[in-house]
Design a protein around this motif. Sequence first.
Motif, mmCIF file in Angstrom:
data_model
loop_
_atom_site.group_PDB
_atom_site.id
_atom_site.type_symbol
_atom_site.label_atom_id
_atom_site.label_comp_id
_atom_site.label_asym_id
_atom_site.label_seq_id
_atom_site.Cartn_x
_atom_site.Cartn_y
_atom_site.Cartn_z
ATOM 1 N N TRP A 151 0.832 -1.211 0.000
ATOM 2 C CA TRP A 151 0.000 0.000 0.000
ATOM 3 C C TRP A 151 0.862 1.255 0.000
ATOM 4 C CZ3 TRP A 151 -4.576 -0.083 -1.770
ATOM 5 C CH2 TRP A 151 -5.365 -1.234 -1.642
ATOM 6 N N ILE A 154 1.887 2.023 -3.530
ATOM 7 C CA ILE A 154 0.825 2.699 -4.286
ATOM 8 C C ILE A 154 0.741 4.170 -3.887
ATOM 9 C CG2 ILE A 154 -1.686 2.836 -4.600
ATOM 10 C CD1 ILE A 154 -1.680 -0.268 -4.449
ATOM 11 N N ALA A 157 3.754 6.107 -5.234
ATOM 12 C CA ALA A 157 3.655 6.329 -6.682
ATOM 13 C C ALA A 157 2.681 7.468 -6.987
ATOM 14 C CB ALA A 157 3.228 5.045 -7.391
ATOM 15 N N ILE A 158 1.567 7.497 -6.281
ATOM 16 C CA ILE A 158 0.584 8.573 -6.478
ATOM 17 C C ILE A 158 1.194 9.910 -6.072
ATOM 18 C CG2 ILE A 158 -1.613 9.519 -5.651
ATOM 19 C CD1 ILE A 158 -2.588 6.551 -5.502
#
Length: 178
Positions: A151, A154, A157-158
Motif C-alpha cells: 500500500w 501505491i 507512486a501517487i
Amino acid sequence: MITDRVRATGFRQSAAAMVLLLGTMGTVGTALLFQYVGGYIPCALCLAQRTPYYIAIPVALAAAIAAAGRASPVLVRGLLLVLGGLMLWSLYLAVFHAGVEWGFWPGPAECAGGGGADLSAGNLLATIDAVHAPSCDEAAGRFLGLSFAGWNAIASAIFASVALGAAIAKSDRHARIR
C-alpha cells in the motif's frame, strides 16, 4: 514578466502542495496509529520507509506556504521536484520491502527478526529489552492482497506523480504573471 525558462505557478502547484502535505501526514500518521494503537511492531524496512515521509512533511509544508504566498516559481517548483524525488525514494523502499515479503529477493541482515514481546504484560520496563522487531520477510497483515509495504508503494507512486506532475505542469491560464 516571466522568462521562457521559468513558468509561473498557480492553482495546480498550490493544490498539489496541499495534497502532498495532507497525504504524507496521513500516511505516516496511519503507520504510527497501526504501531501505537493497533500494536503492530514495525520491522527495520517498515521504519526505513518512514524516513522519506519524515523529510517530505516539512518540505511539503514549505511548498504549500510558498505556493500560497506566491513565492518565486523556481522555489515552488523546486520544492515540488524535491517532494517528487522523496516519494520516488519511498516508492523504491516500498517495492523493495514488498519484494522481500513475497520472497523475490532477500532482505538485509538486520531484518532477521525474532518476534515481538507482549507489551501488555504489565511491566513495560522488564519487557522492553525482550522486544525484537519482526522479520521483514513476513507481512504483518494484508488488505486486499497487499501488505503495508504494498500500500505504501501505491501511495508513494501517487504522491510522486502529483509532485512531479505539478512541478512540470504549465501554469494556470489565469495565473498572475510576475
